[in-house]
Design a protein around this motif. Structure first.
Motif, short mmCIF file in Angstrom:
data_model
loop_
_atom_site.label_atom_id
_atom_site.label_comp_id
_atom_site.label_asym_id
_atom_site.label_seq_id
_atom_site.Cartn_x
_atom_site.Cartn_y
_atom_site.Cartn_z
N GLN A 1 0.85 -1.19 0.00
CA GLN A 1 0.00 0.00 0.00
C GLN A 1 0.88 1.24 0.00
OE1 GLN A 1 -2.87 0.11 3.16
NE2 GLN A 1 -3.65 2.11 2.58
N LEU A 2 0.50 2.22 -0.84
CA LEU A 2 1.28 3.43 -0.91
C LEU A 2 1.12 4.27 0.34
CD1 LEU A 2 0.55 4.58 -4.58
CD2 LEU A 2 2.76 3.87 -3.66
N HIS A 3 2.25 4.87 0.73
CA HIS A 3 2.22 5.80 1.86
C HIS A 3 3.40 6.74 1.70
CE1 HIS A 3 1.11 7.34 5.73
NE2 HIS A 3 2.31 7.13 6.21
N LEU A 4 3.14 8.03 1.60
CA LEU A 4 4.18 9.02 1.38
C LEU A 4 4.07 10.09 2.46
CD1 LEU A 4 3.01 8.02 -1.58
CD2 LEU A 4 4.63 9.70 -2.41
N VAL A 5 5.21 10.46 3.03
CA VAL A 5 5.24 11.46 4.09
C VAL A 5 6.34 12.48 3.79
CG1 VAL A 5 5.52 11.90 6.54
CG2 VAL A 5 4.40 9.80 5.78
N GLU A 6 5.93 13.75 3.64
CA GLU A 6 6.90 14.81 3.38
C GLU A 6 7.38 15.43 4.70
OE1 GLU A 6 3.53 15.43 0.27
OE2 GLU A 6 3.73 14.96 2.40
N SER A 7 8.58 15.97 4.64
CA SER A 7 9.11 16.74 5.76
C SER A 7 10.16 17.70 5.22
CB SER A 7 9.72 15.82 6.82
OG SER A 7 10.79 15.08 6.29
N TYR B 1 14.49 13.03 -2.14
CA TYR B 1 14.81 14.37 -1.65
C TYR B 1 14.60 15.41 -2.75
CZ TYR B 1 17.27 11.56 1.82
OH TYR B 1 17.58 10.64 2.78
N LEU B 2 14.29 16.61 -2.32
CA LEU B 2 14.27 17.75 -3.23
C LEU B 2 15.13 18.84 -2.61
CD1 LEU B 2 13.05 18.84 -5.91
CD2 LEU B 2 11.35 20.01 -4.49
N GLN B 3 16.32 18.99 -3.14
CA GLN B 3 17.22 20.04 -2.69
C GLN B 3 16.87 21.33 -3.42
OE1 GLN B 3 19.77 19.98 -0.30
NE2 GLN B 3 19.82 22.20 -0.66
N LEU C 1 13.77 19.13 1.10
CA LEU C 1 12.56 18.39 1.44
C LEU C 1 12.82 16.90 1.32
CD1 LEU C 1 9.85 20.45 -0.48
CD2 LEU C 1 10.80 20.84 1.80
N SER C 2 12.15 16.14 2.16
CA SER C 2 12.24 14.69 2.12
C SER C 2 10.86 14.09 1.92
CB SER C 2 12.83 14.15 3.42
OG SER C 2 14.14 14.63 3.64
#
Length: 126
Positions: free
Chosen positions: A1-7, A80-82, A20-21
């Motif tokens: 099951q998909l699960h995505l968590v940004e921080s 990641y998004l630098q 960002l992660s």
């Protein structure tokens, strides 16, 4: 099951950087491209960047090309998004999503449960 968590969002001044992660569920990076979208108040959501599942090819919108870098660490199940040289126009809620990279629109996200993270706020202001 998909699960995505940004921080990783926050308040920074113009010219500064943030990373960002997007932590995803196991095996997601083998099956799905992961991309970043953003939505500013009163504006439509726009695709920012995408990294493909197959060979790690990367895609960027013209507005962030040269300033943002997307990368992934499969061992950590994280993308990641630098974001460097941030501008006030980068202020938005940033979302990561699972789907397919597309050159023209950055990414297609199927309507699958859990395809989107909850978002993280990035504010660039002096």
């Amino acid at each position: 099951q998909l699960h995505l968590v940004e921080s990783g969002g926050g308040l920074v001044q113009p010219g500064e950087s943030l990373r960002l992660s997007c932590e995803v569920s196991e095996f997601t990076l083998d099956l799905y491209a992961i991309g970043w979208f953003r939505q500013a108040p009163g504006k439509e959501r726009e695709g920012v960047s995408c990294i493909s599942a197959t060979d790690g090819s990367t895609y960027y919108s013209d507005t962030v090309k040269g300033r943002f870098t997307i990368s992934r660490d499969k061992a950590k199940n994280t993308v990641y998004l630098q974001m460097n040289r941030l501008e006030a126009e980068d202020t938005a809620v940033y979302y990561c999503a699972a789907g397919l990279c597309r050159q023209s629109i950055i990414m297609v996200v199927p309507p699958e449960e859990g395809s989107w993270g909850q978002g993280t706020q990035v504010t660039v202001s002096s």
